[in-house]
Write an enzyme that holds these catalytic residues in place. Sequence first.
Site, short mmCIF file in Angstrom:
data_model
loop_
_atom_site.label_atom_id
_atom_site.label_comp_id
_atom_site.label_asym_id
_atom_site.label_seq_id
_atom_site.Cartn_x
_atom_site.Cartn_y
_atom_site.Cartn_z
N GLY A 53 0.85 -1.19 0.00
CA GLY A 53 0.00 0.00 0.00
C GLY A 53 0.88 1.23 0.00
O GLY A 53 2.05 1.15 0.38
N CYS A 80 5.31 -6.16 1.78
CA CYS A 80 5.68 -4.73 1.83
C CYS A 80 4.90 -4.02 2.95
O CYS A 80 5.13 -4.30 4.12
CB CYS A 80 5.44 -4.09 0.46
SG CYS A 80 6.24 -2.50 0.30
N TYR A 81 3.96 -3.16 2.63
CA TYR A 81 3.17 -2.51 3.68
C TYR A 81 2.51 -3.55 4.59
O TYR A 81 2.42 -3.37 5.80
CB TYR A 81 2.09 -1.63 3.03
CG TYR A 81 1.21 -0.91 4.02
CD1 TYR A 81 1.58 0.33 4.53
CD2 TYR A 81 0.00 -1.47 4.45
CE1 TYR A 81 0.77 0.99 5.46
CE2 TYR A 81 -0.81 -0.82 5.37
CZ TYR A 81 -0.41 0.41 5.87
OH TYR A 81 -1.21 1.05 6.78
N HIS A 167 8.45 -7.69 -3.24
CA HIS A 167 7.20 -8.10 -3.90
C HIS A 167 7.36 -9.40 -4.68
O HIS A 167 7.84 -9.38 -5.81
CB HIS A 167 6.73 -7.00 -4.86
CG HIS A 167 6.27 -5.77 -4.16
ND1 HIS A 167 4.97 -5.59 -3.77
CD2 HIS A 167 6.95 -4.66 -3.76
CE1 HIS A 167 4.85 -4.42 -3.18
NE2 HIS A 167 6.04 -3.84 -3.15
N GLU A 169 5.05 -11.01 -6.08
CA GLU A 169 4.03 -11.14 -7.12
C GLU A 169 4.41 -10.54 -8.46
O GLU A 169 3.76 -10.81 -9.47
CB GLU A 169 2.71 -10.50 -6.62
CG GLU A 169 2.70 -8.98 -6.52
CD GLU A 169 3.30 -8.43 -5.23
OE1 GLU A 169 4.08 -9.15 -4.57
OE2 GLU A 169 3.01 -7.27 -4.88
N SER A 221 -23.43 -8.17 -27.38
CA SER A 221 -22.82 -7.05 -28.09
C SER A 221 -21.84 -7.49 -29.15
O SER A 221 -21.40 -6.70 -29.97
CB SER A 221 -22.09 -6.18 -27.08
OG SER A 221 -21.00 -6.91 -26.56
N GLY A 222 -21.45 -8.75 -29.11
CA GLY A 222 -20.38 -9.19 -30.01
C GLY A 222 -19.07 -9.34 -29.25
O GLY A 222 -18.14 -9.97 -29.72
N GLY A 223 -19.00 -8.74 -28.07
CA GLY A 223 -17.77 -8.83 -27.28
C GLY A 223 -17.70 -10.12 -26.50
O GLY A 223 -18.69 -10.85 -26.38
N VAL A 224 -16.52 -10.37 -25.94
CA VAL A 224 -16.29 -11.66 -25.28
C VAL A 224 -17.06 -11.76 -23.95
O VAL A 224 -17.51 -12.85 -23.58
CB VAL A 224 -14.77 -11.93 -25.08
CG1 VAL A 224 -14.14 -10.89 -24.15
CG2 VAL A 224 -14.52 -13.32 -24.56
N ASP A 225 -17.26 -10.64 -23.25
CA ASP A 225 -17.88 -10.73 -21.93
C ASP A 225 -19.34 -11.16 -22.01
O ASP A 225 -19.74 -12.14 -21.36
CB ASP A 225 -17.78 -9.39 -21.19
CG ASP A 225 -16.35 -8.91 -21.05
OD1 ASP A 225 -15.45 -9.75 -21.22
OD2 ASP A 225 -16.14 -7.72 -20.80
N SER A 226 -20.12 -10.45 -22.80
CA SER A 226 -21.54 -10.82 -22.87
C SER A 226 -21.70 -12.20 -23.51
O SER A 226 -22.58 -12.97 -23.11
CB SER A 226 -22.35 -9.76 -23.62
OG SER A 226 -21.92 -9.64 -24.95
N ALA A 227 -20.85 -12.51 -24.47
CA ALA A 227 -20.95 -13.82 -25.14
C ALA A 227 -20.69 -14.95 -24.14
O ALA A 227 -21.44 -15.94 -24.09
CB ALA A 227 -19.95 -13.89 -26.30
N LYS A 365 -10.33 -10.34 -16.91
CA LYS A 365 -10.55 -10.42 -18.36
C LYS A 365 -9.89 -11.65 -18.99
O LYS A 365 -10.50 -12.36 -19.78
CB LYS A 365 -10.01 -9.15 -19.03
CG LYS A 365 -10.33 -9.04 -20.50
CD LYS A 365 -11.70 -8.47 -20.68
CE LYS A 365 -12.03 -8.24 -22.12
NZ LYS A 365 -13.35 -7.60 -22.26
#
Length: 509
Positions: A53, A80-81, A167, A169, A221-227, A365
């Site tokens: 942080g 870290c923090y 870190h 990660e 919509s044609g996008g990956v999320d809604s599909a 995503k």
Amino acid sequence: MQTVLVLDFGGQYSRLIARRVRELKVYSEIVNHDITAGEIKKRNPAGLILSGGPASVYVEQAPVCDKKIFDLGVPVLGICYGMQLMAKLLGGHVANTGMSEYGKTSVTLDKDSTLFTGMAQEQIVWMSHQDLVDQLPPDFETSATTLATPMAAFEHKKRRLYGTQFHPEVVHTPKGMHMLKNFLYEVCDCAPTWTMVSKIESEVEEIREQAGDANVICGLSGGVDSATAAVLVHKAVGDKLTCILVDHGLLRKDEAEQVEETFKKHFKINLIRADVQKRFIDLLSGVTEPEKKRHIIGYEFIKVFEEEASKIKGVKYLVQGTLYPDVIESGANRESAKIKTHHNVGALPVEMDFELIEPLRLLFKDEVREVAAELGLPEEIVWRQPFPGPGLAIRIIGDVTDERLKILREADAIVDEEIKRAGLYQEIWQAFAILPAIKSVGVMGDSRTYSYPIIIRAVTSQDAMTADWAKLPYDVLERMSNRIINEVEGVNRVAFDISSKPPSTIEWE
Ligand code: XMP
């Protein structure tokens, strides 16, 4: 399901930590730092990770966590923090030495530490701090040191409490994943069993329970999320799902056809395609102001959607392709998610009388793309670049007419094809064409032309908040330019946008 909770102290890497844990096949979620020990206990996590942080633990408003979390018997890794806070809360001391340590740093590890099992003693790690722990809490031991930070990692083996000033990660800590793996598998005793397939199965089960016998609708919509959301819900409720595709005529070339082909033919999902191109073109006629365009499109989109939805009886649920970053941003407040229902199509806070099903709400995503691939969605949808809800209308500067839409759609398809042909599609965030509202003189054959230019915009980005213009190879640009000028009637010039965001934006509008 074994879960590791990441307590977020506002660090830039909290999401990355959760991603890394998931990459190691352990399910992980981000929670706010002020979660109580009682709430944590109820969730029964296999481990906790305290993120980094920006604050100093001694600043008045510094975020803290419930001290009792260290007494739950749940393993904790403070980064870290997170390490500094653990030190302070458990009776150690944190100092600001005035010296900051930033960047790749050599560290000497204690090979007997479970966190560093199986690793060489000398490692490179990523540091980014000003404060440091200069006095251990009682019964803790130092497990790593650097020149500037004598207590670069510490632990209380018996209580399974660990801290690293560096870190693990980030990719700049080459063996960072090994450390996280040790924490998850050796300290927390997690098994690497979380996979997308198991995620899909449990999600489908949950949706089935949530939806019961009611009908469900989903806007595509044609996008990956809604599909992906639609296919997941279809797996759970089958014919009770109806998808609605509003073809406002502002989509990319062949996009509506491809969605129809995929959903109707391949997945046999009920799909209503509203062909309302004329309605939108008429409404947009003479409108040049971008915000006004957005408003008109957003408003009309919802109207069409509602008209189509009202034809289906007994609809109780609306499927949304909301992703985890949106959920984190809107906090635990699901009302915000509701407001965002249609931000996609024009920033309109319209509420519809449906309950939401958000099957992707815990995914990032790239995980959605993984699920999409797993579910058998075609590559073109799995890897589809983001596309604004108001579509090509905001990439046409000035008047949106049939003729100008046709020019942009053809030019855009060429940009898309050439980016794919060059093998650059996945590494470029977005590549597309813009049609400005000017004409210029050119010469084709023996005649003078007076036509539109096309501007190519290609950017690399992580999240669209900032973006760099993509350094496309000259031969790719040349091919795009030649093809656009030769193949798209009404264009006699091609320019390439070499501005980054900020100060520019990705879209032109
Ligand atoms: P800007 O132009 O603000 O765009 O740099 C940032 C990202 O957002 C996308 N964008 C939208 N996405 N609905 C969306 O779903 C919209 O109305 C919208 N407007 C812009 C843009 O394509 C870029 O990825």
